[in-house]
Design an enzyme around this catalytic site. Structure first.
Site, short mmCIF file in Angstrom:
data_model
loop_
_atom_site.label_atom_id
_atom_site.label_comp_id
_atom_site.label_asym_id
_atom_site.label_seq_id
_atom_site.Cartn_x
_atom_site.Cartn_y
_atom_site.Cartn_z
N TYR A 1 0.87 -1.16 -0.08
CA TYR A 1 -0.07 0.06 -0.07
C TYR A 1 1.05 1.24 0.08
O TYR A 1 1.43 1.60 1.04
CB TYR A 1 -0.85 -0.17 1.23
CG TYR A 1 -1.67 1.32 1.47
CD1 TYR A 1 -2.43 1.97 0.43
CD2 TYR A 1 -1.91 1.76 2.66
CE1 TYR A 1 -3.29 2.88 0.52
CE2 TYR A 1 -2.86 2.73 2.82
CZ TYR A 1 -3.39 3.67 1.55
OH TYR A 1 -4.33 4.55 1.86
N ASP B 1 -2.23 -1.33 -4.15
CA ASP B 1 -2.49 0.12 -4.35
C ASP B 1 -1.19 0.96 -4.35
O ASP B 1 -0.68 1.05 -3.30
CB ASP B 1 -3.61 0.61 -3.29
CG ASP B 1 -3.76 1.99 -3.35
OD1 ASP B 1 -3.37 2.67 -4.43
OD2 ASP B 1 -4.63 2.70 -2.58
#
Length: 264
Positions: free
Chosen positions: A106, A145
């Site tokens: 992330y 992400d």
């Protein structure tokens, strides 16, 4: 064949109440990776079956960040963080299998006012060096992400977003540099000209209905795994988060690990 799924759930406890289990069961992944779990140890008892090993990296800050990986394939080793086996924001987990590494990540957001852009850029350098180090040992699969739309085709309104968080020249250049270090953006590798395929949408009214989105969730693989790539998908129709799941199907050569037997 091996199927790997990645999903920024933007709060796993909330997502569980919005169809997470239905999707998890339907997709039947060998490894399922999540970002932004936004919870601490003991705050959820995930009912995904005993055939999955669970690995969690919690952020020190409550209700913030966090990653997890659920795998049917028993890894040789597990690592949390980059330089050390610790990462205070819970952003990275690395699983080592026989013939490759799998990393879920992330990436830090540079924030709307770009106040965190310098940290983001420094973090990107450390992360790229880490991937290159692993790639020198065995091939790498990275999912998560990455908080950047790399090309204009990767967001609905590129011209009006130039310089905004996630579409700054600096962030895009870091992605270009990473890919130039020997990695493939799996979706663009298979579908170089496919438009209107996004993985994140603002919660503002009608944005998702009108598909005004960004593709910021990725699977990257070492270039030498290009021949192993069978499919790269974006499940735009799956709700439950402001992100949708993305996945790859790989034909990993040789023995990629030990599949855990089902326990009834």
């Amino acid at each position: 064949m091996m199927k790997i799924v990645s999903w920024n759930v933007n709060g796993l406890r909330a997502c569980v109440n919005k169809g997470f289990y239905d999707y998890f069961k339907a997709v039947d992944a060998d490894v399922f990776c999540v970002q932004e779990t936004k919870l601490q140890e003991g705050q959820i008892a995930l009912e995904i079956g005993e055939e999955y090993e669970q690995y969690w990296n919690y952020a020190e800050k409550k209700g913030y960040s966090g990653t997890a990986m659920f795998t049917r394939i028993k890894p040789l080793s597990v690592r949390y963080g980059i330089e050390e086996d610790f990462e205070p924001e819970g952003r990275i987990i690395t699983l080592e299998f026989d013939s490759f590494y799998l990393i879920t990540v992330y990436t830090p957001n540079s924030k709307r006012d770009l106040s965190r852009l310098p940290y983001r850029l420094e973090w990107e350098e450390r992360f790229r060096n880490y991937l290159r180090q692993l790639d020198s040992i065995k091939p790498v699969v990275v999912c998560g992400d990455l908080n950047v739309a790399h090309q204009e085709i990767d967001l609905k309104n590129p011209k009006s977003n130039v310089g905004n968080s996630g579409f700054t020249p600096e962030e895009r250049d870091k992605m270009t540099t990473l890919l130039g270090s020997g990695f493939i953006d799996t979706f663009r590798y298979l579908y170089p000209e496919r438009e209107n395929m996004y993985s994140w949408w603002s919660y503002m009214p009608k944005i998702r209905e009108r598909n005004v989105g960004w593709r910021i969730d990725y699977f990257l693989i070492s270039s030498r795994l290009g021949t192993s790539l069978q499919e790269a998908e974006i499940d735009c129709h799956i709700m439950g988060s402001d992100h949708c799941p993305v996945s790859v199907t790989l034909e990993i050569p040789g023995n990629f690990g030990v599949i855990k037997p089902y326990e009834h």
